[in-house]
Design a protein around this motif. Structure first.
Motif, short mmCIF file in Angstrom:
data_model
loop_
_atom_site.label_atom_id
_atom_site.label_comp_id
_atom_site.label_asym_id
_atom_site.label_seq_id
_atom_site.Cartn_x
_atom_site.Cartn_y
_atom_site.Cartn_z
N PHE A 78 0.45 -0.82 -0.06
CA PHE A 78 -0.12 -0.08 0.02
C PHE A 78 0.26 1.07 0.14
CE2 PHE A 78 -3.72 -2.35 1.61
CZ PHE A 78 -4.05 -2.66 0.76
N VAL A 100 -8.62 5.00 5.55
CA VAL A 100 -8.91 3.74 4.90
C VAL A 100 -9.62 2.60 4.58
CG1 VAL A 100 -6.70 3.52 6.60
CG2 VAL A 100 -8.73 2.20 6.95
N HIS A 101 -9.25 1.74 4.12
CA HIS A 101 -10.67 0.51 3.24
C HIS A 101 -11.25 0.77 4.71
CE1 HIS A 101 -12.97 -1.88 1.23
NE2 HIS A 101 -11.95 -3.19 1.75
N SER A 107 -5.14 -2.84 5.39
CA SER A 107 -5.18 -0.78 5.30
C SER A 107 -5.04 -0.49 6.78
CB SER A 107 -5.64 -0.29 4.29
OG SER A 107 -6.85 -0.20 4.51
N MET A 147 -4.47 5.52 2.62
CA MET A 147 -3.63 4.30 1.56
C MET A 147 -4.98 3.72 0.64
SD MET A 147 -1.71 3.00 3.72
CE MET A 147 -1.65 2.74 5.27
N ASP A 149 -3.85 1.89 -3.10
CA ASP A 149 -3.46 0.31 -4.15
C ASP A 149 -2.55 0.99 -5.02
OD1 ASP A 149 -4.76 0.71 -5.70
OD2 ASP A 149 -6.50 -0.87 -5.36
N ASP A 176 -2.21 -9.48 2.29
CA ASP A 176 -3.22 -7.95 2.29
C ASP A 176 -4.44 -8.90 2.28
OD1 ASP A 176 -4.75 -6.13 0.89
OD2 ASP A 176 -3.66 -5.75 -0.50
#
Length: 301
Positions: A78, A100-101, A107, A147, A149, A176
């Motif tokens: 990430f 984050v996700h 993340s 964050m 990808d 991940d």
């Protein structure tokens, strides 16, 4: 029924290729798309899905949930992409919002490790599922630190040259994303699990051998037809970079991946037990994985 706590994207394309190959072998498979990884985990626990994608280590340890991991799909990579003017370094993010996700995601775990290593504390960790959504929010100025990808980081950098930069992250080979299943369902459906694992292994090995495989298969199978043009151009660079950096696990990781994950998720605070005291078989189903790896090896992919 495979629970996916994310949206269809460049990053999930490899999985959808594997699913199509599973269907071709006569095994029905349905992808259940949910808002985040936590919901995907709960769906597998509750029986609304049979298998899922995520990183359910904390859930397995904390609740004894009837889940076992069967494959490391992807190692962690990430990029904390931030507004360069507002946040020149990690110290400037002390007390600030970082996005984050989702709760319980990799993340989020990485964000907590960064706090520990940099000696800072985010004012708030905000949850916005979907890297594409976070990337768009950065470009619109709705958020200033998130964050991302590989494909969305490249997209943001290309769309706004000089405005953002990626702050450094600790090096790790932790997962991940892993593929996991409900133990009772997997025991009763060993053949379906075997087919799914074999096709994931074959697709992942094909990508490492030739990243253009993903682009060719997407066109042949008509997958992700609504992918925006600006993200479409990031598709091949993503898989090339991911293959080069070793993100895709060609053997599903197994025991070595589990031990690396124990260290990472313990440091992130998601696993409470000392990694040395954790048993791989309490989190992974290695027998099923070893059978699939052996089968693919015998068939020569």
């Amino acid at each position: 029924r495979v629970a996916l706590g994310d949206i269809e994207s460049v990053e999930t394309l490899a999985l959808f290729i594997a699913m199509e190959r599973v269907r071709k072998r006569g095994t029905d498979v349905e992808v259940v798309e949910l808002a985040d990884e936590d919901l995907a985990n709960q769906a597998v626990v509750g029986g609304q899905a049979d298998m899922g994608l995520g990183a359910p280590y904390g859930l397995i340890e904390g609740s004894g949930a009837p889940l076992r991991i069967v494959c490391q799909l992807q190692r962690l990579r990430f990029f904390p992409v931030v507004d360069k003017a507002a946040y020149p370094d990690w110290q400037s993010l002390d007390g600030e919002t970082f996005t984050v996700h989702s709760r319980g995601s990799t993340s989020e775990a990485l964000a907590h490790i960064i706090e520990e290593e940099e000696g800072i504390e985010f004012g708030e960790i905000s949850f916005v599922p979907g890297a594409e959504v976070r990337a768009t929010a950065l470009l619109r100025g709705n958020i200033k630190a998130a964050m991302l990808d590989i494909p969305t980081k490249n997209f943001v950098m290309a769309e706004a040259p000089g405005k953002f930069h990626a702050l450094p992250t600790p090096e790790t080979s932790a997962s991940d994303e892993v593929l996991f299943g409900n133990t009772e369902w997997m025991e009763q459906n060993q053949e379906s699990v075997q087919v799914l694992l074999e096709e994931v292994l074959k697709v992942w090995q094909s990508i490492v051998e030739n990243p253009e495989f993903v682009q060719e298969e997407r066109e042949r199978l008509g997958l992700l037809p609504d992918l925006p043009a600006e993200l479409e151009k990031e598709l091949l660079p993503y898989y090339e970079q991911a293959a080069e950096e070793g993100l895709f696990t060609e053997d599903c990781g197994g025991e070595a991946a589990a031990k690396e994950d124990f260290e990472f998720y313990n440091q992130a605070g998601q696993l409470k037990t000392d990694p040395a005291d954790l048993q791989v078989e309490d989190f992974w189903s290695l027998d099923q994985l070893e059978r699939a790896v052996g089968s693919v090896k015998e068939s020569g992919n």
